[in-house]
Enzyme design. Structure first.
Site, PDB file in Angstrom:
ATOM      1  N   ASP A 104      -1.889   8.430  -7.319  1.00 42.55           N
ATOM      2  CA  ASP A 104      -0.612   8.880  -7.888  1.00 42.55           C
ATOM      3  C   ASP A 104      -0.804   9.341  -9.327  1.00 42.55           C
ATOM      4  O   ASP A 104      -1.723   8.905 -10.007  1.00 42.55           O
ATOM      5  CB  ASP A 104       0.412   7.736  -7.956  1.00 42.55           C
ATOM      6  CG  ASP A 104       0.652   7.103  -6.620  1.00 42.55           C
ATOM      7  OD1 ASP A 104       0.531   7.796  -5.605  1.00 42.55           O
ATOM      8  OD2 ASP A 104       0.972   5.899  -6.620  1.00 42.55           O
TER       9      ASP A 104
HETATM   10  N1  URA Z   1      -1.601   3.048  -3.669  1.00 42.20           N
HETATM   11  C1  URA Z   1      -0.643   3.521  -4.496  1.00 42.20           C
HETATM   12  O1  URA Z   1       0.483   3.035  -4.456  1.00 42.20           O
HETATM   13  N2  URA Z   1      -0.950   4.503  -5.332  1.00 42.20           N
HETATM   14  C2  URA Z   1      -2.168   5.060  -5.428  1.00 42.20           C
HETATM   15  O2  URA Z   1      -2.387   5.961  -6.216  1.00 42.20           O
HETATM   16  C3  URA Z   1      -3.160   4.557  -4.559  1.00 42.20           C
HETATM   17  C4  URA Z   1      -2.848   3.559  -3.689  1.00 42.20           C
END
Ligand code: URA
Length: 236
Positions: A104
């Site tokens: 993310d």
């Molecule tokens: N899980 C998440 O919530 N975000 C990420 O970037 C990777 C795994």
């Protein structure tokens, strides 16, 4: 003969699934005709394949990069809103590479970038069950009963997660520092898992994928994978 998505992956266009998306978008032609069938077979020796109007050639030099992604950087090659991408982050101007899977915008940590579509396919395919380890700080004091829910599997909205390994590392200011290991990679999975039990994630960092660790690499920095790391990934 081989399936066109496999050939595109060999040519460094992304994982096979990503290549299928490009086919669906109508930007792939074989001998001048737009491909409409995902499973179309091609002969790399004879057929002329173009993507976005440019002829495809197999990649001969493979590139494998490990980035410790900072917050505020998007894990894609381009961004329609002009946000900083992981390609901008490493200042890359060589041949096309792409991130394997996603982190993310607000998540830090280990991200692999490559032009090896086959390896990307292997690393992201759920059947390989590759461990991904995250360090999280969540709001609230995590209770044993709630950890048990994560260990057993939890519904995160249309999907029940498989059992996770969960270890508390400490409590501070009404927050919990917790390490979690999962083998899947659904969109925002870790955040959704903690949200499902009522603890919003305030910090998230990926520390490991399979045998590859981010330790020793500062946030924002990158390096090439070592041959030992590469061997490890290829043996999956
Ligand atoms: N899980 C998440 O919530 N975000 C990420 O970037 C990777 C795994």
């Amino acid at each position: 003969m081989m399936r066109i998505n496999k050939y595109m992956a060999m040519c460094g266009m992304g994982s096979r699934r990503k290549c299928e998306d490009i086919i669906r978008s109508g930007n792939v032609t074989v001998n001048g005709r737009t491909v409409s069938e995902l499973g179309q077979k091609i002969d790399p020796e004879k057929d002329k394949i173009s993507v976005y109007g440019k002829p495809l050639r197999p990649v001969t030099d493979k590139i494998y990069i490990l980035l410790n992604k900072p917050k505020g950087v998007i894990s894609s090659v381009r961004d329609q809103f002009g946000r900083k991408t992981v390609i901008d982050q490493i200042g890359w101007s060589g041949s096309r590479i792409f991130p394997v899977g996603r982190l993310d915008y607000d998540t830090e940590g280990l991200l692999i970038l490559t032009n090896d579509g086959e390896l990307a396919y292997k690393l992201t395919h759920p059947k390989h069950q590759i461990e991904k380890e995250y360090l999280c700080i969540v709001r609230g004091l995590l209770k044993e009963g709630d950890m048990k829910k994560l260990r057993e599997g939890i519904d995160i909205g249309g999907f029940v997660t498989s059992p996770a390994t969960v270890t508390v590392e400490g409590f501070e200011n009404n927050m919990t520092k917790v390490r979690i290991i999962i083998k899947e990679g659904k969109n925002r999975q870790v955040r959704r898992m903690f949200e499902a039990i009522g603890y919003p994630v305030v910090y998230l960092r990926r520390d490991r994928i399979g045998g590859i660790r981010i330790a020793g690499l500062e946030t924002g920095k990158w390096r090439y994978l070592t041959s030992k790391e590469l061997e490890m990934l290829k043996s999956i």
